[in-house]
Design a protein around this motif. Structure first.
Motif, short mmCIF file in Angstrom:
data_model
loop_
_atom_site.label_atom_id
_atom_site.label_comp_id
_atom_site.label_asym_id
_atom_site.label_seq_id
_atom_site.Cartn_x
_atom_site.Cartn_y
_atom_site.Cartn_z
N ASP A 90 7.18 -4.48 5.35
CA ASP A 90 7.53 -5.90 5.38
C ASP A 90 6.53 -6.73 4.59
O ASP A 90 6.90 -7.63 3.86
N TYR A 91 5.27 -6.42 4.75
CA TYR A 91 4.21 -7.20 4.12
C TYR A 91 4.15 -6.98 2.62
O TYR A 91 4.08 -7.93 1.85
N SER A 92 4.19 -5.70 2.20
CA SER A 92 4.02 -5.40 0.78
C SER A 92 5.35 -5.37 0.03
O SER A 92 5.39 -5.62 -1.17
N GLY A 93 6.42 -5.01 0.73
CA GLY A 93 7.72 -4.93 0.10
C GLY A 93 7.89 -3.76 -0.85
O GLY A 93 8.83 -3.72 -1.63
N LYS A 153 1.72 2.72 0.82
CA LYS A 153 0.97 3.99 0.80
C LYS A 153 -0.51 3.73 0.48
O LYS A 153 -1.39 4.34 1.09
N VAL A 154 -0.77 2.82 -0.44
CA VAL A 154 -2.15 2.48 -0.77
C VAL A 154 -2.84 1.83 0.43
O VAL A 154 -3.97 2.18 0.77
N TRP A 155 -2.16 0.88 1.07
CA TRP A 155 -2.75 0.24 2.26
C TRP A 155 -3.10 1.29 3.31
O TRP A 155 -4.17 1.22 3.91
N LYS A 156 -2.19 2.25 3.54
CA LYS A 156 -2.42 3.26 4.57
C LYS A 156 -3.58 4.19 4.25
O LYS A 156 -4.12 4.83 5.14
N ALA A 157 -3.98 4.24 2.99
CA ALA A 157 -5.08 5.12 2.58
C ALA A 157 -6.45 4.53 2.90
O ALA A 157 -7.46 5.20 2.71
N ASP A 170 -10.00 -6.03 0.19
CA ASP A 170 -11.00 -5.46 -0.70
C ASP A 170 -10.86 -3.94 -0.80
O ASP A 170 -10.98 -3.37 -1.88
N ALA A 171 -10.58 -3.29 0.32
CA ALA A 171 -10.38 -1.83 0.32
C ALA A 171 -9.13 -1.46 -0.47
O ALA A 171 -9.13 -0.46 -1.21
N PHE A 172 -8.09 -2.25 -0.35
CA PHE A 172 -6.85 -2.05 -1.09
C PHE A 172 -7.13 -2.09 -2.60
O PHE A 172 -6.73 -1.21 -3.36
N ILE A 173 -7.87 -3.12 -3.03
CA ILE A 173 -8.21 -3.27 -4.45
C ILE A 173 -9.07 -2.10 -4.91
O ILE A 173 -8.88 -1.57 -6.02
#
Length: 121
Positions: free
Chosen positions: A36-39, A45-49, A104-107
């Protein structure tokens, strides 16, 4: 911070579910939130990493459970309990954003893996 495994055990007893069911709700609703947030499945998948996402999500979960137990103790029985639990944790009923540390972790993951922005849109 409260021990999350102990928290899962307490909530499973409170809702008369097994620990795996509560853990699966935690994980499934994280997936729902990220989509929902990233669409975008690649962005999710990146967020979950990132460990930072999971620390943030765990804190959100603990805070929401605390609010549920304080605000709605009279409704925490039977079938209504699980419905309330799902609604309260569902991203469809909340307006929250990850913290700066999570962003920041996502980036950082994007940079490390040289992921192109058009892959995340």
């Amino acid at each position: 911070m409260k021990d999350f495994n102990q928290h899962i055990k307490e909530m499973s007893q409170h809702f008369n579910l097994n620990k795996e069911e509560v853990t699966n709700l935690f994980l499934d609703l994280a997936d729902e939130f990220l989509m929902d947030y990233s669409g975008n499945a690649n962005a999710a998948k990146v967020w979950k990493a990132t460990p930072e996402f999971w620390q943030w999500w765990q804190q959100i979960w603990l805070n929401r459970d605390s609010m549920i137990l304080k605000r709605y103790p009279q409704r925490l029985t039977g079938r209504k309990t699980l419905n309330l639990y799902l609604i309260w944790h569902s991203s469809k009923y909340t307006a929250m954003k990850p913290s700066k540390a999570v962003y920041d972790a996502f980036i950082q993951i994007i940079k490390q893996n040289e992921i192109l922005l058009n892959e995340l849109i």
